[in-house]
Design an enzyme around this catalytic site. Sequence first.
Site, mmCIF file in Angstrom:
data_model
loop_
_atom_site.group_PDB
_atom_site.id
_atom_site.type_symbol
_atom_site.label_atom_id
_atom_site.label_comp_id
_atom_site.label_asym_id
_atom_site.label_seq_id
_atom_site.Cartn_x
_atom_site.Cartn_y
_atom_site.Cartn_z
ATOM 1 N N SER A 151 52.744 35.417 62.252
ATOM 2 C CA SER A 151 52.941 36.567 63.092
ATOM 3 C C SER A 151 51.733 37.472 63.215
ATOM 4 C CB SER A 151 54.048 37.170 62.730
ATOM 5 O OG SER A 151 54.110 37.902 61.603
ATOM 6 N N GLY A 169 52.462 38.467 57.465
ATOM 7 C CA GLY A 169 53.632 37.995 57.961
ATOM 8 C C GLY A 169 53.917 36.538 57.382
ATOM 9 N N ASP A 329 47.028 33.996 35.579
ATOM 10 C CA ASP A 329 46.035 34.971 36.230
ATOM 11 C C ASP A 329 45.405 35.928 35.027
ATOM 12 O OD1 ASP A 329 45.094 36.475 38.255
ATOM 13 O OD2 ASP A 329 46.170 38.246 37.723
ATOM 14 N N GLU A 358 43.013 31.098 34.674
ATOM 15 C CA GLU A 358 42.029 31.910 35.590
ATOM 16 C C GLU A 358 40.749 32.397 34.326
ATOM 17 O OE1 GLU A 358 40.873 35.402 38.644
ATOM 18 O OE2 GLU A 358 42.553 35.597 37.434
ATOM 19 N N HIS A 424 41.121 33.171 46.543
ATOM 20 C CA HIS A 424 41.376 34.281 47.347
ATOM 21 C C HIS A 424 40.620 35.658 46.834
ATOM 22 C CE1 HIS A 424 43.247 34.693 43.290
ATOM 23 N NE2 HIS A 424 43.615 36.119 43.545
ATOM 24 N N ASP A 425 39.744 35.237 45.909
ATOM 25 C CA ASP A 425 38.913 36.270 45.372
ATOM 26 C C ASP A 425 37.172 36.144 45.801
ATOM 27 O OD1 ASP A 425 40.630 37.688 43.690
ATOM 28 O OD2 ASP A 425 40.686 36.306 42.038
#
Length: 576
Positions: A151, A169, A329, A358, A424-425
């Site tokens: 979305s 979304g 993490d 990580e 994502h980093d």
Amino acid sequence: MNRSAVLHIPMSQYAYGIDEKHVMIRLRAGRGDLKTCRLYYGDRACRLTPVLFTAKEMQVEARTEEFDYWQVELTDPYRRLCYYFLLDDGNEQSLYYGDRFTKETVDDRSEYYQLPFNHRADIVAPPQWVQDTVIYNIFPDSFATGHRFISGMETEKDYGQEKVHGKLGGTIKGITENIDYLTELGVNAIYINPIFAAGEYHKYDLVDYYHIDPCFGTDEEFGKLVQHCHEKGIRVIIDGVFNHCGWHFMAFDDVVEKGEASDYKDWFYRLEYPVVRPEDPETYPGYECFGYERMMPKLALDQEKAADYFCQVGQYWIEKYDIDGWRLDVASEINDGFWRKFRAAVKKCKRDAVLIGEVWESAGHWLDGTMFDSTMNYDFRKHCKRFFAEETADALEFDSRVTDMRMRYRKQTVFSQLNLLDSHDVSRFLSLCKDVRNFQLAVIFQMTFPGMPSVFYGDEAGVTGILEAEYRSPMPWDTLAETDELFYLYQRAIELRKRELILKRGEYRTVTAEKGSRLYGYERYLGSERIRIFLNMEERAAELLPEWLEGEILWQEGLTENRLQGRGFVIIKGRD
């Protein structure tokens, strides 16, 4: 003899049990310095004095610009070993044991190197399935709201007395409705970034570790996702954020409210009373936190009650939803004792659950078999960035980096590392490359290297981005047709890896990596079979030796007779 280059560390990646019947022994020496290296090993419990030793020739398994790594694998040796090395550089011979060079052996067996007992409990043994795995890493807010659709809309939901937020979304249901896309791509595991209730869209500021964030959906929808994935042969790994929590996690709320009277005061580091949540983001808080992020208080997992709580979290999601593992993490900032306790708790519930830490740096400390099975191999990305993206490393430097990356770990660990180009980093690897063909060669390397390849959502769809808002951008479902060629590259490379056992279980060996050249060749081999891969990062064509090309060509782009065009590659299967 370059004695300063010689290194052996007992009870480490230089001497370890592969399993109960096989032991690996390594020694590092200067590149090209030794003509031969011979291992002498004996039973440290031998009833005779001096100990009876058996000689075994060692071979150069790998080399960097500075060093050779000599190696030998012993089959059915004594369970208790003492051993030493005979080094020969062509001019002199020297025995090496006890970190000393000498000319003579001794009767006192304790002076030699020791492997006291090849105990099964100490053998590093990641789950077998990881060697056969290609992971698809999903950032849930950015992936999908429904079937081939996201979305792009911000969301806000009530969670108790708090508000939680989404940005684009993405939902759990959206992942479930696109599992067919992932099976078409060919991956057989997904790793999902945090999905538990948390304030911000990224969900690293957790409020509740026992429920799915309402912006993403419900606990029941997550259960259906795991069930559907398992039906399709896809394993599910989720993100465990245990280094820190969010401002409104129940334990932190309690210390803010009750101060020193709180039952949770020992769950956090360096609390100053009264505990205040500073409104100004530039203010340093009166408590330890993740980095200096005031909204993420650091958890004190050396405290028994706090450690027990999060070990129970680790067990809960396995027992109730049958997840297949945890990605952990900020793993390097948590005390070792907690990770050993967490591992025991999780493995008690599911022996073959995978634990991936990580750790951005060299991770040997955490990979001794008592904490993690794997780590996020950011070094893989760093080395690939220099060779494929920035083009600042030649083939020799790249091979040296790759070799160092392999030889710093036990063999079992190399095959379980999570090898990533993106996460994502970090900025998207494609955005760092000067040409899409550079990116394609990096993908070929990733899919033919030992370990678990990890594809970050949208890599196969050409997602780019340097800044966080860009590299976490929504999955481009509407424009997938425009990136068919890239999707096909991933699909074919994944299929090749899944089909060829050599690419999953085979050993690794360099074929060509010359200084000043950007032609890189390597092979994976298993028994007498091997698969050779040549990647030409040169602008111009490169000559390949005819013997390199002997066998069946499985895949090639840019090969004409013995010439491989610039930015071309070839993959050949043959026998020795």
